[in-house]
Design an enzyme around this catalytic site. Structure first.
Site: not given
Ligand code: NAD
Length: 282
Positions: A50, A55, A80, A111, A191, A234
């Site tokens: 994704d 980004y 997006k 997006h 997230s 991650s």
């Molecule tokens: P996420 O909820 O996936 O959290 C990521 C963070 O959690 C990492 O940076 C790390 O600090 C921690 N983490 C990851 N694995 C872990 C584990 N096993 N144990 C403990 N901590 C851990 O948050 P994100 O990156 O904001 O969301 C995931 C993806 O969603 C993004 O990378 C992106 O591709 C997408 N996204 C889309 C939008 C949108 O508006 N469409 C917005 C935000 C994110």
């Protein structure tokens, strides 16, 4: 609802295409660290990646795909379009494809709805035509509320294939998810770990202790069993693997409802912006 049996499981979208039931997010990652992380994710079995023009890492995603050794038709690559690009969506799409080094995207999402409905509909209409050229396999949206989905349906007599929205234990979006389910829209949860904060919720940690799993695994398993498609991010190998190892256990009904009870009222758990207020379309 059939629960995904393994990381290669796919769900069917409302246009007949299929999409992996589990994915990998790359927001705020880049450079060779990201190329290496995607290579590792592919080795762990992730097939859905994704990204977004916003980004600024489509180049690295493309590089990782090229060297990753997985056949293109096994991958599901999502990018997006940002609302400021809605005026010329074909240019935005072509630019993403060029930077990624791909000739089609499996998923292309608006997006955010943006604040200007006219520009949003222009983007949707023009991108629909791009589906006919084969450059987009599944056209979808992100951060659309029920009002945005209904308005789109009123104008185009169709529902998007995907709505990618924020979902994690403290922000569950139950009503919007039910609306999407009722209308055949697949929900991808962004997230899914609450940007990492979800792993610190005591009840989640407690369930992890009971089941011999990490808090992240409990949250992701809850999402899979709830019919969501989580895309955790991650760049660390041990976490990329940990997050993928969620297909060898299950949560029972009581454990599922304990997590459902963690939703916070009044959007208190939301980490992102309000789609009614942000971002501007121009
Ligand atoms: P996420 O909820 O996936 O959290 C990521 C963070 O959690 C990492 O940076 C790390 O600090 C921690 N983490 C990851 N694995 C872990 C584990 N096993 N144990 C403990 N901590 C851990 O948050 P994100 O990156 O904001 O969301 C995931 C993806 O969603 C993004 O990378 C992106 O591709 C997408 N996204 C889309 C939008 C949108 O508006 N469409 C917005 C935000 C994110």
């Amino acid at each position: 609802m059939k629960v995904a049996a393994n990381i290669f499981a796919r769900i069917e979208l409302n246009n007949g295409q299929t999409m992996p039931a589990f994915g990998y997010g790359v927001y705020k990652a880049g450079g060779q660290e990201l190329v290496a992380a995607i290579a590792y994710a592919l080795a762990c079995g992730y097939r859905y990646i994704d990204t977004a023009s916003f980004y600024k890492n489509e180049k690295e995603v493309g590089q990782a795909i090229k060297t990753g050794g997985i056949q293109r038709d096994e991958l599901f690559i999502v990018s997006k379009i940002w609302p400021t690009q809605f005026g010329d969506p074909v240019k935005a799409l072509d630019e993403s494809l060029r930077v990624l080094g791909l000739d089609y995207l499996d998923g292309y999402l608006l997006h955010w709805p943006g604040l200007d409905a006219k520009r949003r509909f222009n983007a949707w209409e023009q991108l629909l035509r791009q589906c006919e050229t084969g450059k987009i396999r599944a056209l979808g949206v992100s951060n659309f509320l029920e009002c945005h989905l209904t308005e789109l349906h009123r104008n185009f007599a169709m529902w998007p294939t995907i709505n990618q929205i924020e979902v994690h234990p403290h922000y569950q979006e139950k009503e919007l998810r039910a609306f999407c389910a009722d209308n055949g829209i697949a929900v991808v949860s962004w997230s899914p770990l609450g940007r990492g904060s979800g792993v610190n919720i005591p009840e989640i940690a407690g369930l992890g202790r009971d089941l011999g799993k990490t808090p992240a695994q409990i949250i992701l398993r809850w999402q899979i069993q709830s019919g969501l498609v989580p895309i955790p991010k991650s760049v660390h190998d041990y976490r990329i693997r940990e997050n993928a190892e969620v297909f060898d256990f299950s949560l029972n009904a009581a454990q599922m409802s304990r997590i459902e009870g963690l939703d916070l009222p009044d959007n208190a758990g939301r980490t992102g912006k309000d789609p009614m207020l942000w971002p501007p379309s121009e």
